[in-house]
Design an enzyme around this catalytic site. Structure first.
Site, PDB file in Angstrom:
ATOM      1  N   GLY A  26      57.475 120.954   4.243  1.00 51.89           N
ATOM      2  CA  GLY A  26      56.756 122.105   4.797  1.00 51.89           C
ATOM      3  C   GLY A  26      57.593 123.088   5.621  1.00 51.89           C
ATOM      4  N   TRP A  40      59.493 125.608   4.551  1.00 49.45           N
ATOM      5  CA  TRP A  40      59.240 126.975   4.053  1.00 49.45           C
ATOM      6  C   TRP A  40      57.819 127.408   4.421  1.00 49.45           C
ATOM      7  CZ3 TRP A  40      61.502 129.187  -1.075  1.00 49.45           C
ATOM      8  CH2 TRP A  40      62.896 128.953  -1.121  1.00 49.45           C
ATOM      9  N   ASP A  80      52.530 120.962  -4.035  1.00 46.21           N
ATOM     10  CA  ASP A  80      53.616 119.979  -4.217  1.00 46.21           C
ATOM     11  C   ASP A  80      53.029 118.749  -4.890  1.00 46.21           C
ATOM     12  OD1 ASP A  80      56.603 119.672  -2.595  1.00 46.21           O
ATOM     13  OD2 ASP A  80      55.794 117.917  -3.631  1.00 46.21           O
ATOM     14  N   ASP A 114      60.693 126.358  -4.217  1.00 48.01           N
ATOM     15  CA  ASP A 114      61.889 125.575  -3.838  1.00 48.01           C
ATOM     16  C   ASP A 114      61.798 124.220  -4.540  1.00 48.01           C
ATOM     17  OD1 ASP A 114      64.275 125.202  -2.415  1.00 48.01           O
ATOM     18  OD2 ASP A 114      63.246 124.250  -0.725  1.00 48.01           O
ATOM     19  N   LYS A 130      64.073 128.561  -7.393  1.00 45.55           N
ATOM     20  CA  LYS A 130      65.358 127.857  -7.253  1.00 45.55           C
ATOM     21  C   LYS A 130      65.817 127.289  -8.590  1.00 45.55           C
ATOM     22  CE  LYS A 130      65.650 123.701  -4.974  1.00 45.55           C
ATOM     23  NZ  LYS A 130      65.793 122.984  -3.697  1.00 45.55           N
TER      24      LYS A 130
HETATM   25  C1  LIG Z   1      63.698 120.600  -1.737  1.00 44.20           C
HETATM   26  S1  LIG Z   1      62.084 120.018  -1.598  1.00 44.20           S
HETATM   27  C2  LIG Z   1      61.253 121.392  -0.901  1.00 44.20           C
HETATM   28  C3  LIG Z   1      61.477 121.556   0.564  1.00 44.20           C
HETATM   29  C4  LIG Z   1      60.574 122.615   1.164  1.00 44.20           C
HETATM   30  N1  LIG Z   1      60.888 123.940   0.656  1.00 44.20           N
HETATM   31  C5  LIG Z   1      60.664 122.633   2.654  1.00 44.20           C
HETATM   32  O1  LIG Z   1      61.090 123.663   3.212  1.00 44.20           O
HETATM   33  O2  LIG Z   1      60.302 121.654   3.306  1.00 44.20           O
HETATM   34  C6  LIG Z   1      61.529 120.060  -3.251  1.00 44.20           C
HETATM   35  C7  LIG Z   1      60.079 119.704  -3.409  1.00 44.20           C
HETATM   36  O3  LIG Z   1      59.720 120.021  -4.747  1.00 44.20           O
HETATM   37  C8  LIG Z   1      58.712 119.106  -5.143  1.00 44.20           C
HETATM   38  N2  LIG Z   1      58.609 119.139  -6.606  1.00 44.20           N
HETATM   39  C9  LIG Z   1      59.526 118.744  -7.510  1.00 44.20           C
HETATM   40  N3  LIG Z   1      59.098 118.959  -8.752  1.00 44.20           N
HETATM   41  C10 LIG Z   1      57.868 119.513  -8.637  1.00 44.20           C
HETATM   42  C11 LIG Z   1      56.905 119.965  -9.581  1.00 44.20           C
HETATM   43  N4  LIG Z   1      57.129 119.892 -10.900  1.00 44.20           N
HETATM   44  N5  LIG Z   1      55.739 120.454  -9.117  1.00 44.20           N
HETATM   45  C12 LIG Z   1      55.497 120.529  -7.793  1.00 44.20           C
HETATM   46  N6  LIG Z   1      56.377 120.138  -6.834  1.00 44.20           N
HETATM   47  C13 LIG Z   1      57.552 119.636  -7.264  1.00 44.20           C
HETATM   48  C14 LIG Z   1      59.176 117.778  -4.561  1.00 44.20           C
HETATM   49  O4  LIG Z   1      58.098 116.888  -4.453  1.00 44.20           O
HETATM   50  C15 LIG Z   1      59.753 118.220  -3.216  1.00 44.20           C
HETATM   51  O5  LIG Z   1      58.804 118.054  -2.197  1.00 44.20           O
END
Ligand SMILES: C[S@@+](CC[C@H](N)C(=O)[O-])C[C@H]1O[C@@H](n2cnc3c(N)ncnc32)[C@H](O)[C@@H]1O
Length: 196
Positions: A49, A51, A67, A111, A151
Site C-alpha cells: 500500500g 503507492w 491486488d 506496480d 511497470k
Molecule cells: C512490487 S509489489 C507492489 C508494491 C506497491 N506498489 C506498494 O507501494 O506497496 C507488486 C504487487 O503486485 C501484485 N500482483 C502481482 N501480479 C498481480 C496480478 N496479476 N494482479 C494483481 N496484482 C498482482 C503482488 O501481489 C504485489 O502485491
C-alpha cells in the site's frame, strides 16, 4: 546473511510508508506530474500500500486499488481483491465503481509484478503480460485525457509494447527510477493524454 535493505527501506520506515516502493511513485510524480487533487485513480498491484498512500494523499479523492493479495485497509482507498489477467476482474471493478459512483478513471497506475525469478527473460515476459492486461483495463475504464503508468522488466518486447499502445495516447515514455534496485531492469512506461 547479507542485509539487502537499503536506504529506501529505512526511509520508508521513517516516513511511515508501507513500502520502499512509495519512493518510486514520488519520483515518477516529480518527473511527470501525473497525480493531482480530485482525480479518480485505479491502482493495480497495490499491496502492501505504499503507492496507495501517496495516491490518496495527493488526490484526496476516489482511489480503487487492486491486488491478488489482501491489503490492510487505508482511509479513502477502495480495495478490490483480484488478479489482472483473470476474466472476472473487470466485473469486480465495475461493481465497485457502481457502488462508489465512479464512471471512469483519470489515471491507472500499475506496480504489479509477481516475485521476480532472477531470469531476465522470464521476468520480462511475465511483466509484459501484466502490462498488456493493464492496457486492456485502460481501454475499458480510462477517460479521454487520462494517463497510464505501468511497470515492466525491460526486454525484447518493450519497444514493441510501447509502439503498440502509443498511438492511443498523445505522449509515451519509458523511464527508470533511482529508487529501483541498481541491477534491476525495471522500467516504468508512461502514457499521457488518452485519445479515448
Ligand atoms: C512490487 S509489489 C507492489 C508494491 C506497491 N506498489 C506498494 O507501494 O506497496 C507488486 C504487487 O503486485 C501484485 N500482483 C502481482 N501480479 C498481480 C496480478 N496479476 N494482479 C494483481 N496484482 C498482482 C503482488 O501481489 C504485489 O502485491
Amino acid at each position: 546473511m547479507p542485509d539487502h535493505r537499503d536506504r529506501y527501506y529505512y526511509l520508508a520506515k521513517k516516513e511511515r510508508y508501507r513500502s520502499r516502493a512509495a519512493f518510486k511513485l514520488i519520483e515518477l510524480q516529480t518527473k511527470f506530474n501525473l497525480l493531482s487533487e480530485g482525480q479518480r485513480i485505479l491502482e493495480i498491484g497495490s499491496s502492501p500500500g505504499g503507492w496507495s498512500q501517496i495516491i490518496s494523499s495527493i488526490t484526496r479523492s476516489k482511489v480503487m486499488s487492486v491486488d491478488l493479495n489482501q491489503m490492510d485497509p487505508l482511509e479513502g482507498v477502495i480495495f478490490v481483491k483480484g488478479k489482472v489477467g483473470n476474466k472476472d476482474l473487470s466485473g469486480k471493478i465495475r461493481e465497485e465503481m457502481g457502488k462508489n459512483s465512479i464512471d471512469t478513471f483519470q489515471g491507472i497506475l500499475s506496480d504489479a509484478m509477481i516475485n521476480t525469478s532472477g531470469n531476465s527473460d522470464i521476468d520480462h515476459a511475465s511483466s509484459y503480460l501484466i502490462c498488456q492486461e493493464v492496457m486492456k483495463l485502460a481501454t475499458e475504464f480510462l477517460c479521454p485525457g487520462g494517463f497510464v503508468v505501468t511497470k515492466q522488466f525491460y526486454g525484447d518486447l518493450t519497444t514493441e509494447f510501447v509502439n503498440k499502445w502509443s498511438g492511443m495516447f498523445q505522449y509515451s515514455k519509458i523511464t527508470k527510477v533511482a529508487a529501483s534496485r541498481d541491477a534491476s531492469k525495471e522500467v516504468y512506461i508512461i502514457f499521457k493524454g488518452y485519445r479515448g
